[in-house]
Every structure is written in C-alpha cells, then in structure tokens.
Scaffold this motif. Structure first.
Motif, PDB file in Angstrom:
ATOM      1  N   ARG A   1       0.840  -1.204   0.000  1.00 31.71           N
ATOM      2  CA  ARG A   1       0.000   0.000   0.000  1.00 31.71           C
ATOM      3  C   ARG A   1       0.875   1.254   0.000  1.00 31.71           C
ATOM      4  O   ARG A   1       0.586   2.225  -0.703  1.00 31.71           O
ATOM      5  CB  ARG A   1      -0.915  -0.011   1.223  1.00 31.71           C
ATOM      6  N   TRP A   2       1.950   1.238   0.803  1.00 26.06           N
ATOM      7  CA  TRP A   2       2.867   2.387   0.816  1.00 26.06           C
ATOM      8  C   TRP A   2       3.481   2.606  -0.557  1.00 26.06           C
ATOM      9  O   TRP A   2       3.582   3.743  -1.028  1.00 26.06           O
ATOM     10  CB  TRP A   2       3.994   2.163   1.836  1.00 26.06           C
ATOM     11  N   LEU A   3       3.887   1.509  -1.211  1.00 25.15           N
ATOM     12  CA  LEU A   3       4.515   1.623  -2.524  1.00 25.15           C
ATOM     13  C   LEU A   3       3.527   2.152  -3.555  1.00 25.15           C
ATOM     14  O   LEU A   3       3.869   3.019  -4.382  1.00 25.15           O
ATOM     15  CB  LEU A   3       5.071   0.270  -2.959  1.00 25.15           C
ATOM     16  N   ALA A   4       2.300   1.654  -3.522  1.00 26.30           N
ATOM     17  CA  ALA A   4       1.282   2.135  -4.457  1.00 26.30           C
ATOM     18  C   ALA A   4       1.011   3.621  -4.237  1.00 26.30           C
ATOM     19  O   ALA A   4       0.874   4.393  -5.199  1.00 26.30           O
ATOM     20  CB  ALA A   4      -0.002   1.320  -4.287  1.00 26.30           C
ATOM     21  N   GLN A   5       0.954   4.030  -2.970  1.00 15.65           N
ATOM     22  CA  GLN A   5       0.721   5.441  -2.665  1.00 15.65           C
ATOM     23  C   GLN A   5       1.886   6.306  -3.139  1.00 15.65           C
ATOM     24  O   GLN A   5       1.699   7.399  -3.682  1.00 15.65           O
ATOM     25  CB  GLN A   5       0.518   5.624  -1.163  1.00 15.65           C
ATOM     26  N   LEU A   6       3.100   5.805  -2.959  1.00 22.42           N
ATOM     27  CA  LEU A   6       4.279   6.532  -3.435  1.00 22.42           C
ATOM     28  C   LEU A   6       4.220   6.724  -4.941  1.00 22.42           C
ATOM     29  O   LEU A   6       4.451   7.844  -5.443  1.00 22.42           O
ATOM     30  CB  LEU A   6       5.551   5.754  -3.045  1.00 22.42           C
ATOM     31  N   LEU A   7       3.926   5.656  -5.669  1.00 22.48           N
ATOM     32  CA  LEU A   7       3.881   5.747  -7.131  1.00 22.48           C
ATOM     33  C   LEU A   7       2.791   6.710  -7.601  1.00 22.48           C
ATOM     34  O   LEU A   7       2.993   7.463  -8.567  1.00 22.48           O
ATOM     35  CB  LEU A   7       3.671   4.357  -7.733  1.00 22.48           C
ATOM     36  N   LEU A   8       1.659   6.708  -6.921  1.00 24.52           N
ATOM     37  CA  LEU A   8       0.609   7.666  -7.266  1.00 24.52           C
ATOM     38  C   LEU A   8       1.053   9.097  -6.973  1.00 24.52           C
ATOM     39  O   LEU A   8       0.783  10.018  -7.747  1.00 24.52           O
ATOM     40  CB  LEU A   8      -0.667   7.354  -6.489  1.00 24.52           C
ATOM     41  N   ASN A   9       1.731   9.285  -5.851  1.00 24.49           N
ATOM     42  CA  ASN A   9       2.156  10.632  -5.462  1.00 24.49           C
ATOM     43  C   ASN A   9       3.088  11.258  -6.500  1.00 24.49           C
ATOM     44  O   ASN A   9       3.045  12.473  -6.732  1.00 24.49           O
ATOM     45  CB  ASN A   9       2.864  10.598  -4.113  1.00 24.49           C
ATOM     46  N   VAL A  10       3.945  10.438  -7.108  1.00 26.98           N
ATOM     47  CA  VAL A  10       4.934  10.993  -8.037  1.00 26.98           C
ATOM     48  C   VAL A  10       4.521  10.826  -9.501  1.00 26.98           C
ATOM     49  O   VAL A  10       5.327  11.061 -10.397  1.00 26.98           O
ATOM     50  CB  VAL A  10       6.320  10.359  -7.793  1.00 26.98           C
ATOM     51  N   GLY A  11       3.284  10.399  -9.728  1.00 29.83           N
ATOM     52  CA  GLY A  11       2.751  10.406 -11.091  1.00 29.83           C
ATOM     53  C   GLY A  11       2.867   9.123 -11.865  1.00 29.83           C
ATOM     54  O   GLY A  11       2.738   9.128 -13.098  1.00 29.83           O
ATOM     55  N   PHE A  12       3.077   7.993 -11.192  1.00 32.18           N
ATOM     56  CA  PHE A  12       3.163   6.706 -11.892  1.00 32.18           C
ATOM     57  C   PHE A  12       1.920   5.867 -11.554  1.00 32.18           C
ATOM     58  O   PHE A  12       2.010   4.786 -10.964  1.00 32.18           O
ATOM     59  CB  PHE A  12       4.432   5.951 -11.508  1.00 32.18           C
ATOM     60  N   GLY A  13       0.756   6.379 -11.931  1.00 30.51           N
ATOM     61  CA  GLY A  13      -0.497   5.726 -11.597  1.00 30.51           C
ATOM     62  C   GLY A  13      -0.638   4.350 -12.209  1.00 30.51           C
ATOM     63  O   GLY A  13      -1.183   3.432 -11.586  1.00 30.51           O
ATOM     64  N   ALA A  14      -0.153   4.167 -13.459  1.00 29.98           N
ATOM     65  CA  ALA A  14      -0.275   2.863 -14.120  1.00 29.98           C
ATOM     66  C   ALA A  14       0.519   1.803 -13.368  1.00 29.98           C
ATOM     67  O   ALA A  14       0.054   0.668 -13.194  1.00 29.98           O
ATOM     68  CB  ALA A  14       0.204   2.977 -15.559  1.00 29.98           C
TER      69      ALA A  14
END
Length: 350
Positions: free
Chosen positions: A320-333
């Motif tokens: 969950r932390w990793l998914a949130q990190l990727l969303l935060n920096v613009g890597f939604g896919a």
C-alpha cells in the motif's frame, strides 16, 4: 512489633514506588533489612509482614539482591566488570527496570563510558579484536537499555551520551568485530527513535547522525543497513526531520542518492525488511512538495519493477505504501499493477 510496623510502612512505600517503575538502588537496603530479619521467623509473622510464600517481596528481593544489584555493583569493580557486563547484557530483558539502576547507581555510567572510550585507539588504524568488540558491545547493550527506558531517556540525551558512539559509526572496516560494533551502536540510536519523541529527533538533528547512517546504508551489512535505514525513516516521519532533510537540495539529494543505491543493491540481493524501510522513506519524502517534484525525476526504476517488489506480495502494508508513493509521483499505471484497491489518489503534501 513496633519496629516491624514501621518497617512494613517503609516497605509498602518502596513497593509502590517500584510499581510506578521508579526503582533504584536506594530501595535495596530497606528491603534487604526487612527480608533478612523476618525470613527466619514463624509463618504467621512472615504472612503478617508480607513475606509469605505468595508475597511479592521475596521475588523482588531475589531479583534485586541476588541478580541485578550485585551485577550493577560489579560494573565498578575491575575484577568483576567483564563478567558483570556479560551477564547484565544477557539478562537485561528479564528485568525491565534495569535502566534506572544503571543510571542512578554511583559510578556505573562512568564505568560504561570508560569501556567505550578505551577502544578509541583501536579504531584507527583498525586493530579491534573480537574479544574487545564483544566486551564494548555488552556495554553498548546496557546503554541501549538506558536509552529505551522512559525514566532515563531524557537524562541520556541531556548528557549527550550518543555522541560517544559516533566514532564507531564513522569506521569503514568490514571485519566482523567492526561490523558488530557498528550494528550495536546503531541499536542504541534505534532504541531512541523507536518511541516517536520529538525531543529525540531534535537532538539527533543537531548531530551528525544522518550522514553517519547514510554511510552505513551504503557500505554496511544487510542488518546494519536495515537499522540505519530505520533510523532515517523515523527521522523523516517527524515533521521537523522531514523539513530538515528537504530544506536544501544538497540534503535531499544526499539522502535520495543513498536510498537509490540501496534499491539498486536489492536487485541483486533481496531483503523484505530493508525494502520496507526504503519504501516508507520514499513515501514520506513524497509528502513534501519540493521533494515530490524531484522524485518524479529521480525515483529509482527498481521500485517500479514487479520482479523486485514481488517479495512484498504478503506484506499488504508495504504494498500500500509503494502504491501510494507511485501515485504521489505520477506513476499511476505502475501503482495499479500492485492491486491495492483502496489507494486511489495522491496524498496531500506537508
């Protein structure tokens, strides 16, 4: 009878102080005197005085007199010191209030610091032996006990005792005695940051702990890297710590570069514990507005590599932390590929 009543009153007060986790060696003479005078009396007298077989006084006496007090006093006796260090370091978990004994007993902290400074000459050139390393690490284990106890933590910081450990963290030798020394020293600092105390973070930010941890993260063993990364993580989780690291580009990129190098190393030798702390560090950095923009460019590709992150399949929190990190920096896919349905958008910046 009058004497016994007076002593019983003193004893009650002592036990109550013990129950408030405020014991000290000043309790020992009173408890010992009462126990010695009454333990040989008839059963009725022992029960009346609180010394029956179901009483807590006898176990307290045994623990304090026969184990802890004797060993603590042995720390200031050169003939007994090494054995006392060994036994206390092994048995410290069995006596949760050892820290106040160590701090408030005469000469004990000075004796422990003497163990630390005595090996400074062995640091450069590197000549630390296994025996010397084991002995000083036993002393460090007792300092960790003092650092983690709520009644002695502040005193420990005000005395600036962690600074005595920094020369150990500044070593670069990869031999086992030095690695063990660095790991145990990191354990003392880790015990301090574990409690989420702003006073601890404020103290550490005034010292060189961050560059020392970064050095260990670059060149230490897996376990040392994990503890050092945990310390950096706890500093980042504090608002003052996050603001400090993100205050200048130099500080941010120094931390980011080391985190990236650790991720690169994990592609060759996976470690779930270490990766978990790395992800949490990056996530916390992404909660700062300027750091978030920078991470869009410098986030390591390894964190978007499903082969590297496959080890997190059973660790729901870290995924969950990793998914949130990727969303935060613009890597939604890339975040969507982790299959964490309750992470739907970037978190607000601090």
């Amino acid at each position: 009878r009058v004497w016994a009543m007076e002593k019983k009153t003193k004893l009650t007060r002592c036990v109550r102080e013990r129950e408030r986790d405020l014991p000290g060696l000043y309790l020992y003479p009173i408890i010992t005197e009462i126990y010695t005078r009454l333990k040989g009396s008839d059963p009725a007298s022992r029960d009346w005085a609180g010394l029956g077989e179901n009483s807590r006084l006898a176990p307290i006496h045994d623990a304090m007199a026969d184990t802890v007090t004797e060993l603590v006093l042995g720390l200031t006796n050169p003939a007994l010191k090494e054995q006392a260090l060994l036994k206390l370091s092994k048995e410290r978990e069995g006596f949760p209030n050892l820290a106040p004994y160590l701090w408030h007993s005469f000469g004990t902290m000075s004796s422990l610091l003497q163990e630390i400074v005595s090996i400074y000459p062995m640091l450069q050139p590197p000549s630390l032996t296994a025996h010397a390393s084991n002995r000083v690490c036993n002393a460090l284990a007792l300092l960790q006990c003092v650092a983690s106890h709520p009644d002695t933590r502040t005193l420990f910081l005000k005395a600036h005792i962690p600074l005595f450990l920094y020369p150990f963290l500044n070593t670069v030798s990869k031999t086992r005695p030095f690695e063990y020394l660095r790991l145990t020293s990191l354990g003392v600092v880790g015990a301090l940051v574990k409690v989420d105390d702003p006073e601890v973070i404020s103290f550490l930010l005034s010292t060189e702990i961050i560059p020392l941890c970064l050095r260990t993260m670059e060149s230490g063993s897996e376990l040392s890297k994990t503890v050092a990364t945990f310390i950096v993580q706890k500093i980042l989780l504090d608002n003052a710590g996050l603001a400090y690291i993100c205050a200048t580009a130099e500080r941010f990129f120094a931390v980011s570069a080391v985190l990236s190098s650790v991720v690169q190393g994990l592609q060759d030798q996976s470690s779930v514990r270490l990766l978990k702390h790395i992800v949490r560090c990056y996530l916390r950095l992404s909660e700062n507005s300027r750091a978030r923009e920078a991470l869009r460019q410098c986030l390591p590709d390894g964190l978007r590599n499903l082969q590297l992150t496959a080890c997190l399949k059973d660790d729901v929190a870290t995924r969950r932390w990793l998914a949130q990190l990727l969303l935060n920096v613009g890597f939604g896919a890339d975040a969507a590929l982790l299959g964490v349905p309750d992470v739907t958008g970037p978190t607000p910046v601090v």
